[in-house]
Design a protein around this motif. Structure first.
Motif, PDB file in Angstrom:
ATOM      1  N   LEU A 192      51.974  37.578  40.850  1.00 10.74           N
ATOM      2  CA  LEU A 192      50.723  37.870  41.564  1.00 10.74           C
ATOM      3  C   LEU A 192      50.950  38.053  43.062  1.00 10.74           C
ATOM      4  O   LEU A 192      50.189  38.747  43.727  1.00 10.74           O
ATOM      5  CB  LEU A 192      49.700  36.752  41.335  1.00 10.74           C
ATOM      6  N   TYR A 193      51.992  37.428  43.584  1.00 14.26           N
ATOM      7  CA  TYR A 193      52.310  37.555  45.005  1.00 14.26           C
ATOM      8  C   TYR A 193      53.362  38.628  45.283  1.00 14.26           C
ATOM      9  O   TYR A 193      53.877  38.733  46.382  1.00 14.26           O
ATOM     10  CB  TYR A 193      52.742  36.202  45.572  1.00 14.26           C
ATOM     11  N   GLY A 194      53.687  39.416  44.277  1.00 13.69           N
ATOM     12  CA  GLY A 194      54.554  40.565  44.489  1.00 13.69           C
ATOM     13  C   GLY A 194      56.040  40.323  44.365  1.00 13.69           C
ATOM     14  O   GLY A 194      56.844  41.201  44.706  1.00 13.69           O
ATOM     15  N   PHE A 195      56.446  39.157  43.884  1.00 13.20           N
ATOM     16  CA  PHE A 195      57.870  38.908  43.671  1.00 13.20           C
ATOM     17  C   PHE A 195      58.331  39.678  42.446  1.00 13.20           C
ATOM     18  O   PHE A 195      57.570  39.889  41.504  1.00 13.20           O
ATOM     19  CB  PHE A 195      58.128  37.411  43.451  1.00 13.20           C
ATOM     20  N   THR A 196      59.575  40.092  42.464  1.00 16.24           N
ATOM     21  CA  THR A 196      60.165  40.752  41.303  1.00 16.24           C
ATOM     22  C   THR A 196      61.348  39.908  40.840  1.00 16.24           C
ATOM     23  O   THR A 196      62.001  39.236  41.634  1.00 16.24           O
ATOM     24  CB  THR A 196      60.647  42.174  41.631  1.00 16.24           C
ATOM     25  N   SER A 197      61.602  39.977  39.549  1.00 20.39           N
ATOM     26  CA  SER A 197      62.699  39.171  39.007  1.00 20.39           C
ATOM     27  C   SER A 197      63.747  40.050  38.360  1.00 20.39           C
ATOM     28  O   SER A 197      63.480  41.179  37.950  1.00 20.39           O
ATOM     29  CB  SER A 197      62.173  38.160  37.990  1.00 20.39           C
ATOM     30  N   SER A 198      64.918  39.491  38.279  1.00 25.45           N
ATOM     31  CA  SER A 198      66.015  40.135  37.572  1.00 25.45           C
ATOM     32  C   SER A 198      66.941  39.020  37.100  1.00 25.45           C
ATOM     33  O   SER A 198      66.688  37.850  37.350  1.00 25.45           O
ATOM     34  CB  SER A 198      66.759  41.110  38.490  1.00 25.45           C
ATOM     35  N   ARG A 199      67.980  39.394  36.426  1.00 28.83           N
ATOM     36  CA  ARG A 199      68.994  38.434  35.976  1.00 28.83           C
ATOM     37  C   ARG A 199      70.249  38.627  36.803  1.00 28.83           C
ATOM     38  O   ARG A 199      70.576  39.734  37.219  1.00 28.83           O
ATOM     39  CB  ARG A 199      69.318  38.640  34.493  1.00 28.83           C
ATOM     40  N   SER A 200      70.937  37.555  37.018  1.00 28.76           N
ATOM     41  CA  SER A 200      72.197  37.613  37.750  1.00 28.76           C
ATOM     42  C   SER A 200      73.210  38.446  36.979  1.00 28.76           C
ATOM     43  O   SER A 200      73.292  38.362  35.755  1.00 28.76           O
ATOM     44  CB  SER A 200      72.732  36.189  37.951  1.00 28.76           C
ATOM     45  N   ARG A 201      73.979  39.234  37.685  1.00 27.86           N
ATOM     46  CA  ARG A 201      75.026  40.027  37.043  1.00 27.86           C
ATOM     47  C   ARG A 201      76.128  39.133  36.481  1.00 27.86           C
ATOM     48  O   ARG A 201      76.726  39.428  35.467  1.00 27.86           O
ATOM     49  CB  ARG A 201      75.635  41.010  38.037  1.00 27.86           C
ATOM     50  N   VAL A 254      57.125  35.130  55.925  1.00 23.32           N
ATOM     51  CA  VAL A 254      56.404  34.585  54.775  1.00 23.32           C
ATOM     52  C   VAL A 254      54.895  34.788  54.922  1.00 23.32           C
ATOM     53  O   VAL A 254      54.187  34.992  53.940  1.00 23.32           O
ATOM     54  CB  VAL A 254      56.743  33.089  54.584  1.00 23.32           C
ATOM     55  N   GLU A 255      54.397  34.777  56.142  1.00 21.03           N
ATOM     56  CA  GLU A 255      52.962  34.967  56.383  1.00 21.03           C
ATOM     57  C   GLU A 255      52.465  36.320  55.879  1.00 21.03           C
ATOM     58  O   GLU A 255      51.275  36.484  55.622  1.00 21.03           O
ATOM     59  CB  GLU A 255      52.660  34.838  57.874  1.00 21.03           C
ATOM     60  N   LYS A 256      53.351  37.271  55.711  1.00 19.34           N
ATOM     61  CA  LYS A 256      52.967  38.598  55.245  1.00 19.34           C
ATOM     62  C   LYS A 256      52.805  38.673  53.732  1.00 19.34           C
ATOM     63  O   LYS A 256      52.300  39.668  53.216  1.00 19.34           O
ATOM     64  CB  LYS A 256      54.007  39.632  55.688  1.00 19.34           C
ATOM     65  N   ILE A 257      53.229  37.652  53.027  1.00 22.03           N
ATOM     66  CA  ILE A 257      53.108  37.652  51.561  1.00 22.03           C
ATOM     67  C   ILE A 257      51.653  37.384  51.206  1.00 22.03           C
ATOM     68  O   ILE A 257      51.083  36.370  51.598  1.00 22.03           O
ATOM     69  CB  ILE A 257      54.033  36.600  50.918  1.00 22.03           C
ATOM     70  N   LYS A 258      51.070  38.299  50.486  1.00 26.18           N
ATOM     71  CA  LYS A 258      49.662  38.202  50.084  1.00 26.18           C
ATOM     72  C   LYS A 258      49.550  38.353  48.580  1.00 26.18           C
ATOM     73  O   LYS A 258      50.323  39.085  47.954  1.00 26.18           O
ATOM     74  CB  LYS A 258      48.819  39.301  50.751  1.00 26.18           C
ATOM     75  N   ARG A 259      48.560  37.710  48.036  1.00 21.01           N
ATOM     76  CA  ARG A 259      48.299  37.839  46.606  1.00 21.01           C
ATOM     77  C   ARG A 259      47.797  39.244  46.320  1.00 21.01           C
ATOM     78  O   ARG A 259      46.949  39.764  47.036  1.00 21.01           O
ATOM     79  CB  ARG A 259      47.266  36.806  46.174  1.00 21.01           C
ATOM     80  N   THR A 260      48.342  39.857  45.281  1.00 20.05           N
ATOM     81  CA  THR A 260      47.907  41.206  44.920  1.00 20.05           C
ATOM     82  C   THR A 260      46.531  41.135  44.285  1.00 20.05           C
ATOM     83  O   THR A 260      46.166  40.149  43.650  1.00 20.05           O
ATOM     84  CB  THR A 260      48.891  41.865  43.940  1.00 20.05           C
ATOM     85  N   LYS A 261      45.774  42.178  44.475  1.00 24.24           N
ATOM     86  CA  LYS A 261      44.437  42.239  43.906  1.00 24.24           C
ATOM     87  C   LYS A 261      44.543  42.787  42.495  1.00 24.24           C
ATOM     88  O   LYS A 261      45.182  43.802  42.257  1.00 24.24           O
ATOM     89  CB  LYS A 261      43.551  43.128  44.753  1.00 24.24           C
ATOM     90  N   ARG A 262      43.893  42.105  41.578  1.00 22.11           N
ATOM     91  CA  ARG A 262      43.879  42.560  40.186  1.00 22.11           C
ATOM     92  C   ARG A 262      42.675  43.448  39.982  1.00 22.11           C
ATOM     93  O   ARG A 262      41.594  43.190  40.492  1.00 22.11           O
ATOM     94  CB  ARG A 262      43.801  41.375  39.237  1.00 22.11           C
ATOM     95  N   ASN A 263      42.855  44.488  39.211  1.00 21.49           N
ATOM     96  CA  ASN A 263      41.769  45.396  38.882  1.00 21.49           C
ATOM     97  C   ASN A 263      41.082  44.872  37.631  1.00 21.49           C
ATOM     98  O   ASN A 263      41.600  44.983  36.533  1.00 21.49           O
ATOM     99  CB  ASN A 263      42.311  46.814  38.664  1.00 21.49           C
ATOM    100  N   LYS A 264      39.895  44.274  37.812  1.00 16.63           N
ATOM    101  CA  LYS A 264      39.182  43.662  36.691  1.00 16.63           C
ATOM    102  C   LYS A 264      38.672  44.694  35.705  1.00 16.63           C
ATOM    103  O   LYS A 264      38.391  44.389  34.566  1.00 16.63           O
ATOM    104  CB  LYS A 264      38.013  42.834  37.212  1.00 16.63           C
ATOM    105  N   ASN A 265      38.552  45.942  36.123  1.00 15.06           N
ATOM    106  CA  ASN A 265      37.992  46.983  35.269  1.00 15.06           C
ATOM    107  C   ASN A 265      39.065  47.829  34.595  1.00 15.06           C
ATOM    108  O   ASN A 265      38.767  48.883  34.078  1.00 15.06           O
ATOM    109  CB  ASN A 265      37.071  47.895  36.091  1.00 15.06           C
ATOM    110  N   ALA A 266      40.295  47.380  34.580  1.00 12.26           N
ATOM    111  CA  ALA A 266      41.385  48.189  34.025  1.00 12.26           C
ATOM    112  C   ALA A 266      41.127  48.564  32.569  1.00 12.26           C
ATOM    113  O   ALA A 266      41.305  49.706  32.177  1.00 12.26           O
ATOM    114  CB  ALA A 266      42.717  47.450  34.152  1.00 12.26           C
ATOM    115  N   SER A 267      40.676  47.606  31.754  1.00  7.81           N
ATOM    116  CA  SER A 267      40.463  47.929  30.340  1.00  7.81           C
ATOM    117  C   SER A 267      39.270  48.852  30.162  1.00  7.81           C
ATOM    118  O   SER A 267      39.293  49.746  29.330  1.00  7.81           O
ATOM    119  CB  SER A 267      40.291  46.658  29.520  1.00  7.81           C
ATOM    120  N   SER A 268      38.208  48.699  30.954  1.00  2.97           N
ATOM    121  CA  SER A 268      37.057  49.590  30.808  1.00  2.97           C
ATOM    122  C   SER A 268      37.382  50.983  31.325  1.00  2.97           C
ATOM    123  O   SER A 268      36.887  51.970  30.808  1.00  2.97           O
ATOM    124  CB  SER A 268      35.826  49.018  31.527  1.00  2.97           C
ATOM    125  N   GLN A 269      38.268  51.081  32.322  1.00  2.00           N
ATOM    126  CA  GLN A 269      38.682  52.396  32.797  1.00  2.00           C
ATOM    127  C   GLN A 269      39.492  53.107  31.724  1.00  2.00           C
ATOM    128  O   GLN A 269      39.343  54.298  31.514  1.00  2.00           O
ATOM    129  CB  GLN A 269      39.519  52.276  34.076  1.00  2.00           C
TER     130      GLN A 269
END
Length: 110
Positions: free
Chosen positions: A52-61, A82-97
């Motif tokens: 939700l805060y925009g982090f991405t994950s991967s596995r170590s090589r 770190v102050e620039k990290i913001k929670r991403t906004k979720r689109n509540k209408n994704a399924s209706s769209q």
């Protein structure tokens, strides 16, 4: 960020260049460290929050059991970012769209 440097580096630590953090022992990390900073010890909930805060994950090589987490504003040597990290906004209408665009789980395409 400060706390990650103070914990056991065999459980979790910053990468050598400081651009990511790596979790080596998910079970111990979840049971010992998550409850210190969150109201739970659930790894899945922690992962959901990171996403939700925009982090991405991967596995170590080197070791596929090691989870590596990155964010452009999360760096060992740039604590002020770190102050620039913001929670991403979720689109509540994704399924209706999707439904209004003709994409519907119950529709039959023949």
């Amino acid at each position: 960020i400060v706390h990650l440097d103070k914990h056991n580096p065999e459980i979790a630590a910053f990468s050598a260049d400081g651009s990511s953090f790596e979790v080596y022992d998910l079970a111990t990390f979840s049971q010992q460290y998550l409850p210190q900073y969150f109201k739970h010890s659930n790894w899945g909930s922690f992962v959901r929050q990171l996403n939700l805060y925009g982090f991405t994950s991967s596995r170590s090589r080197e070791n596929a059991d090691v989870q590596v987490w990155r964010h452009e504003y999360f760096h060992r040597d740039k604590k002020e970012s770190v102050e620039k990290i913001k929670r991403t906004k979720r689109n509540k209408n994704a399924s209706s769209q999707n439904d209004s665009n003709g994409i519907n789980a119950g529709s039959n395409i023949a």
